[in-house]
Design an enzyme around this catalytic site. Sequence first.
Site, PDB file in Angstrom:
ATOM      1  N   THR A 376       0.980  -1.122   0.039  1.00  0.00           N
ATOM      2  CA  THR A 376      -0.081   0.031  -0.097  1.00  0.00           C
ATOM      3  C   THR A 376       0.716   1.245  -0.010  1.00  0.00           C
ATOM      4  O   THR A 376       2.215   0.942   0.015  1.00  0.00           O
ATOM      5  CB  THR A 376      -0.899  -0.054   1.195  1.00  0.00           C
ATOM      6  OG1 THR A 376      -1.865  -1.197   0.921  1.00  0.00           O
ATOM      7  CG2 THR A 376      -1.594   1.079   1.497  1.00  0.00           C
ATOM      8  N   THR A 394      -4.141   2.499  -1.935  1.00  0.00           N
ATOM      9  CA  THR A 394      -3.692   1.075  -2.248  1.00  0.00           C
ATOM     10  C   THR A 394      -4.525   0.341  -3.284  1.00  0.00           C
ATOM     11  O   THR A 394      -5.566   0.794  -3.735  1.00  0.00           O
ATOM     12  CB  THR A 394      -4.071  -0.070  -0.774  1.00  0.00           C
ATOM     13  OG1 THR A 394      -3.530  -1.124  -1.256  1.00  0.00           O
ATOM     14  CG2 THR A 394      -5.635   0.231  -0.624  1.00  0.00           C
ATOM     15  N   SER A 447     -10.632  -2.310   6.077  1.00  0.00           N
ATOM     16  CA  SER A 447      -9.090  -1.921   6.069  1.00  0.00           C
ATOM     17  C   SER A 447      -8.571  -1.748   7.289  1.00  0.00           C
ATOM     18  O   SER A 447      -8.902  -1.872   8.385  1.00  0.00           O
ATOM     19  CB  SER A 447      -9.086  -0.749   5.009  1.00  0.00           C
ATOM     20  OG  SER A 447      -8.017  -0.321   5.023  1.00  0.00           O
ATOM     21  N   GLY A 469      -0.427  -3.659   5.420  1.00  0.00           N
ATOM     22  CA  GLY A 469      -1.616  -4.593   5.745  1.00  0.00           C
ATOM     23  C   GLY A 469      -2.147  -4.614   7.138  1.00  0.00           C
ATOM     24  O   GLY A 469      -2.121  -3.285   7.791  1.00  0.00           O
TER      25      GLY A 469
HETATM   26  N1  GLY Z   1      -5.502  -3.373   1.536  1.00  0.00           N
HETATM   27  C1  GLY Z   1      -4.897  -3.169   2.677  1.00  0.00           C
HETATM   28  C2  GLY Z   1      -5.855  -2.509   3.701  1.00  0.00           C
HETATM   29  O1  GLY Z   1      -6.848  -1.917   3.316  1.00  0.00           O
HETATM   30  O2  GLY Z   1      -5.638  -2.481   4.860  1.00  0.00           O
END
Ligand code: GLY
Length: 565
Positions: A376, A394, A447, A469
Amino acid sequence: MKNYFCKEHLTALLFLLTVGFSCQPEEKATGLLAENAMVVSAHPLTSKVGKDILQQGGNAIDAAVAVQMALAVVYPQAGNIGGGGFMVIREADGQYHSLDYREKAPLAASRDMYLDDKGDALPEKSQNGHLASGVPGSVDGMVKVHEKLGSMDWSKLIDPAIKLAEEGFELSEDEAAYFTRASENLKKYSSVDPVQFTGKAWKVGDIFIQTQLSHTLKLIRDKGRAGFYSGEVADYIVAEMERGGGIISLEDLEKYESTWRNPLTGNYKDYTIITMGPPSSGGLILLQMLGIMEKYQVSNQGQAYADYLHLKTEMERRIFADRAAFMADADFYPVPVDELLAEEYLSQRFSNFDPQSATPSDLIREGNILSMSEETTHFSIVDKKGNAVSCTTTLNGGMGSKVMVAGAGFLLNNEMDDFSIKPGFPNMFGVLGGEANKIEPEKRMLSSMTPTIMEKNNELFMVVGTPGGSTIPTSVFQAVVNVIEFDMGMQEAINEKRFHSQWKPDQISFEKDFEREDVLETLRKKGHELSERNGIGRVDAILVLEDGILEGGADPRGMDAASGY
Ligand code: GLY
């Protein structure tokens, strides 16, 4: 400030003591200092784009739009127009806003869309290829934030990205290697081989030109939202979906809207934290952790650092269990935000904390967190007037779904994998998904992104965030604690080795080359399993120093760069 002795220092110290000199302390890292304004982002070129906008008289929001668009060109692994994100804004007069431009599940999505006939999960489909994409939110988000708070002409904010796509930019060694490695997957998952990307083995110094992407960016520049969600680009997206078996339709694109949400706010000692609420879990996790920690004295000196890491891990395992059970898109699921942050709840949640030994995660609660890719990107901006933007955006995995929209030249996200693809059952990573975050049409997937702004005594104090993440909220937490509890500057706080734990797997990951073996040994004695790994997160942040000077901290784990004046 941090000042440990390494082994070499110790040997030298013994020698120097005998001859009457003392060992010099290690020099503390300082980030870029600037009097007026600062941009910190994942790429030197995007930080420069942001700074140029600020120097032309644009505000932090203008710079944020330009940086988001430029990241889509020079940082395609996470920068995007085919993904989504969250932006937290503090205006110089103290007003807060948060914009949710997270992707949504397509109208044709359904709870069991990633299960086979036997009911087994098919994570390959939620992670790669056409079915993995949610309806992109980035372009609508940028249009919306610009309409409300921008000051410069929209077209001037898109032009730098167009120039970078049209004229190209020079690849570093790492970028050339990454792009070459990624080519195989892009070829495999896109319906038409994106030869502009896959056509050669890239090497350092090559100029990377993206003609289709520059055309798409021109349509966005000239038509705004309509340049992406209808007309030529929308047709390209739908044609790509049809060729590849995806489900995003013209109706999905037309209906997509980013949303202003009330920022989540909380206090820690003299500080006010302004962060992102649902559909992110990040802000809630950060505030829960700070809420529990307020009752404890922490230090990074000697063995006290192991005690702090133990405390942090015990908070993380309880809070990530909460994440699995209670956190999701609040438009679809009643996330109990106030209850999760109530002092009484947090005290009760932590009442079985034992300072001496780890609580096995299995004893805490059945449930789960999602396993997420860490690719991200985050940027932090402060302008001359004191407006601040904290933005995390992201595609989810590196290069998202690996589907390049033929004709339009941009990558689509694989954000659908942030839903629980099979509530109540283990997914491919051996972890469980919660019912709250099941797939529903037009719902936003949970998220962990944690764009955050802090005030001290009502004045702007810090702008911070990171990719990573599920490690995002814990990396933001560590950056904040390093500064406000361990008295570090911004760069020093970012350089510090990071630790992460998340309930399941029942372990603490820590970054390799952490040199304090005694601290690790104490954690093992308390019953923690430790697992060494490569870099956790890439925190890009700005600290307002006491004299008002801005310190930009750019994470040395990537090509991240600060640019200010
Ligand atoms: N795709 C990573 C998040 O949104 O946390």
